[in-house]
Design a protein around this motif. Structure first.
Motif, short mmCIF file in Angstrom:
data_model
loop_
_atom_site.label_atom_id
_atom_site.label_comp_id
_atom_site.label_asym_id
_atom_site.label_seq_id
_atom_site.Cartn_x
_atom_site.Cartn_y
_atom_site.Cartn_z
N ALA A 56 -4.58 -18.33 -2.30
CA ALA A 56 -3.91 -17.29 -1.79
C ALA A 56 -4.78 -15.89 -1.20
CB ALA A 56 -2.55 -16.81 -2.41
N THR A 57 -6.22 -15.94 -1.70
CA THR A 57 -6.71 -14.65 -1.51
C THR A 57 -7.70 -14.90 -0.17
OG1 THR A 57 -8.68 -15.47 -3.05
CG2 THR A 57 -6.77 -14.36 -4.00
N ARG A 58 -7.74 -15.72 0.49
CA ARG A 58 -8.68 -15.84 1.51
C ARG A 58 -8.07 -16.81 2.90
NH1 ARG A 58 -13.82 -14.76 -0.73
NH2 ARG A 58 -14.06 -14.78 -3.16
N GLY A 59 -8.74 -16.36 3.93
CA GLY A 59 -8.41 -17.33 5.18
C GLY A 59 -7.00 -17.64 5.37
N ILE A 60 -6.67 -18.88 5.48
CA ILE A 60 -5.39 -19.19 5.85
C ILE A 60 -4.44 -18.90 4.73
CG2 ILE A 60 -3.99 -21.29 6.08
CD1 ILE A 60 -6.21 -22.74 7.25
N GLY A 61 -4.56 -19.03 3.42
CA GLY A 61 -3.88 -18.68 2.38
C GLY A 61 -3.45 -17.21 2.37
N LYS A 62 -4.68 -16.36 2.69
CA LYS A 62 -4.20 -15.00 2.61
C LYS A 62 -3.36 -14.57 3.67
CE LYS A 62 -6.82 -10.64 2.54
NZ LYS A 62 -8.04 -9.90 2.35
N ASN A 63 -3.65 -14.92 4.99
CA ASN A 63 -2.67 -14.88 6.21
C ASN A 63 -1.35 -15.14 5.85
OD1 ASN A 63 -1.73 -15.56 9.07
ND2 ASN A 63 -3.26 -14.16 9.26
N LEU A 64 -1.06 -16.27 5.44
CA LEU A 64 0.19 -17.02 5.13
C LEU A 64 1.01 -16.15 4.13
CD1 LEU A 64 2.20 -19.39 5.25
CD2 LEU A 64 1.11 -20.52 3.22
N VAL A 65 0.20 -15.54 2.89
CA VAL A 65 0.97 -14.63 1.96
C VAL A 65 1.53 -13.42 2.87
CG1 VAL A 65 0.56 -13.11 0.18
CG2 VAL A 65 -0.30 -15.37 -0.05
N VAL A 75 6.79 -14.13 -2.74
CA VAL A 75 5.46 -14.88 -2.86
C VAL A 75 4.73 -14.78 -4.21
CG1 VAL A 75 3.29 -15.29 -1.87
CG2 VAL A 75 5.20 -14.41 -0.36
N ILE A 76 4.39 -16.00 -4.71
CA ILE A 76 3.59 -16.05 -5.94
C ILE A 76 2.30 -16.39 -5.43
CG2 ILE A 76 3.23 -17.30 -8.10
CD1 ILE A 76 6.51 -17.74 -7.82
N ALA A 77 1.42 -15.52 -5.68
CA ALA A 77 -0.10 -15.77 -5.02
C ALA A 77 -0.95 -16.17 -5.97
CB ALA A 77 -0.54 -14.49 -4.31
N ASP A 84 -10.17 -10.69 -6.63
CA ASP A 84 -9.63 -11.23 -5.52
C ASP A 84 -8.01 -11.11 -5.53
OD1 ASP A 84 -11.84 -12.12 -4.50
OD2 ASP A 84 -11.68 -14.17 -5.16
N LEU A 85 -7.47 -11.33 -6.55
CA LEU A 85 -6.03 -10.76 -6.47
C LEU A 85 -5.63 -9.47 -6.65
CD1 LEU A 85 -4.73 -13.52 -9.32
CD2 LEU A 85 -4.29 -13.49 -6.52
N ASP A 86 -6.33 -8.74 -7.08
CA ASP A 86 -6.08 -7.26 -7.15
C ASP A 86 -6.17 -6.77 -5.77
OD1 ASP A 86 -5.69 -7.35 -9.79
OD2 ASP A 86 -7.79 -6.30 -10.31
N THR A 87 -7.28 -7.22 -5.00
CA THR A 87 -7.42 -6.92 -3.56
C THR A 87 -6.19 -7.11 -2.78
OG1 THR A 87 -9.77 -7.10 -3.88
CG2 THR A 87 -8.87 -7.04 -1.38
N GLU A 91 -3.31 -4.76 -0.78
CA GLU A 91 -2.94 -5.03 0.59
C GLU A 91 -1.30 -5.53 0.94
OE1 GLU A 91 -5.59 -7.54 2.72
OE2 GLU A 91 -7.33 -6.71 1.68
N VAL A 92 -0.86 -6.26 0.03
CA VAL A 92 0.59 -6.83 0.05
C VAL A 92 1.23 -6.38 -1.05
CG1 VAL A 92 2.09 -8.74 0.48
CG2 VAL A 92 -0.35 -8.63 1.28
N SER A 93 2.07 -5.26 -0.99
CA SER A 93 2.86 -4.91 -2.28
C SER A 93 3.91 -5.80 -2.50
CB SER A 93 3.33 -3.34 -1.92
OG SER A 93 4.29 -3.35 -0.98
N GLY A 94 4.25 -5.97 -4.00
CA GLY A 94 5.52 -6.94 -4.03
C GLY A 94 5.28 -8.31 -4.26
N ILE A 95 4.02 -8.80 -4.22
CA ILE A 95 3.57 -10.08 -4.51
C ILE A 95 3.45 -10.25 -5.84
CG2 ILE A 95 3.04 -10.53 -2.06
CD1 ILE A 95 0.15 -10.86 -3.56
N GLN A 96 3.39 -11.72 -6.46
CA GLN A 96 3.40 -11.77 -7.67
C GLN A 96 1.96 -12.52 -8.08
OE1 GLN A 96 6.66 -13.82 -9.78
NE2 GLN A 96 5.01 -14.77 -11.56
N PRO A 97 1.00 -11.89 -8.52
CA PRO A 97 -0.35 -12.67 -8.69
C PRO A 97 -0.23 -13.77 -9.92
CG PRO A 97 -0.52 -10.59 -9.47
CD PRO A 97 0.86 -10.63 -8.85
N LEU A 98 -0.90 -14.94 -9.61
CA LEU A 98 -1.01 -15.75 -10.72
C LEU A 98 -2.49 -16.36 -10.74
CD1 LEU A 98 0.56 -17.43 -12.82
CD2 LEU A 98 0.86 -19.18 -11.24
N ILE A 99 -3.40 -16.07 -11.87
CA ILE A 99 -4.38 -16.59 -11.92
C ILE A 99 -4.69 -17.93 -12.71
CG2 ILE A 99 -5.03 -15.07 -13.89
CD1 ILE A 99 -7.81 -15.04 -12.70
N PHE A 100 -5.13 -18.98 -12.26
CA PHE A 100 -5.59 -19.92 -12.97
C PHE A 100 -6.49 -20.88 -12.19
CE2 PHE A 100 -1.64 -21.62 -10.60
CZ PHE A 100 -2.12 -22.62 -10.18
#
Length: 285
Positions: A56-65, A75-77, A84-87, A91-100
């Motif tokens: 979700a942090t680059r290219g197609i995924g980021k634009n889709l988010v 959105v769970i990104a 990358d998720l912090d960035t 830019e998009v407030s209110g999304i839920q970041p998930l790192i794995f």
């Protein structure tokens, strides 16, 4: 002007390439001017829905988010690094970041079981290795297949299990590539991994359909993300590659995203097991 990585482009006003540019030794890939919200997606399909997006942090995924957030989805990104998720969150407030790490089976299962109910899944995470088959290493093979198909397989499996348990319908879209069905030089490993994605999609579609779960792919040509645009502006064979595409250009990020939004939504309610080309007619040749 922002790059297509950094806006939610759903409609585009594109500068037409002249014949002179097409005859030049390299192709100049200019940025597209984009506007929010296009004709394919409508908020009623995504408003209040929870969508899991990997890569979700680059290219197609980021634009889709950004598009999904604009359309009212929760959105769970998913990404691999906090930075990358912090960035993205800035830019998009209110999304839920998930790192794995998408290559770790047990980690994926644990993380996905902790996030609650999800309505839609988009598998954007992927890596590429472009080089001769003769030079490929076991490490490269494992890295590509673990990311591009193992991770996608496990995430899709867990998501479908949760939907079936809830007796809920759902939709899944994965990002494939034109190299899954076309022999392209230096794409042996990458193309094989994406062919596996499409084969899995067809099999999963048959198995999941009785549960009202749809699964499809988009299969893009070269998509001009910020990084890809930089690479292809300098590539010596860019003109030759573009000449094989009937529309005589590469795709923009928002064009791949439009295909994903269509297949994800109920506008495609009778479509499952499909791979949709987003390639300017390349696969028709």
């Amino acid at each position: 002007m922002e790059s297509d990585d950094d806006n939610c482009g759903c409609l585009t006003k594109r500068r037409k390439s002249s014949e002179k540019n097409l005859r030049s030794s390299t192709v100049n890939f200019t940025l597209a001017m984009t506007l929010p919200l296009g004709p394919v997606a409508h908020p009623e399909y995504f408003l209040g829905k929870r969508v899991l997006v990997t890569g979700a942090t680059r290219g197609i995924g980021k634009n889709l988010v950004k598009n999904l957030h604009y359309l009212g989805a929760q959105v769970i990104a998913c990404g691999r690094t906090d930075a990358d998720l912090d960035t993205l969150c800035a830019e998009v407030s209110g999304i839920q970041p998930l790192i794995f790490d998408v290559t770790k089976w047990s980690t994926i299962e644990r993380k996905l079981h902790s996030i609650g109910d999800v309505d839609f899944l988009v598998n954007c995470a992927g890596i590429s290795y472009l080089g001769s088959i003769l030079n490929a290493t076991e490490e490269q093979f494992d890295e590509i297949f673990n990311t591009n198909i193992k991770g996608l397989f496990v995430i899709t499996k867990v998501f479908a299990e949760q939907l079936i348990k809830r007796k809920a319908k759902g939709s899944i879209v994965s990002v494939s590539s034109q190299s899954s069905t076309s022999g392209i030089r230096r794409h042996g490993l990458f193309g094989a991994s994406k062919a596996a994605v499409e084969a899995f999609t067809r099999c999963a579609a048959v198995e999941f359909a009785p549960h009202d779960i749809r699964i499809n792919c988009v299969s893009p040509s070269v998509i001009l993300s910020k990084t890809a645009r930089h690479i292809w502006n300098k590539a010596k064979d860019s003109k030759g590659f573009v000449s094989k595409i009937p529309m005589k250009r590469f795709g923009e990020v928002h064009e791949a995203v439009q295909g994903i939004l269509f297949l994800l939504s109920d506008k495609s309610s009778m479509i499952t097991g499909c791979t949709m080309p987003v390639d300017g007619g390349f696969s028709a040749c």
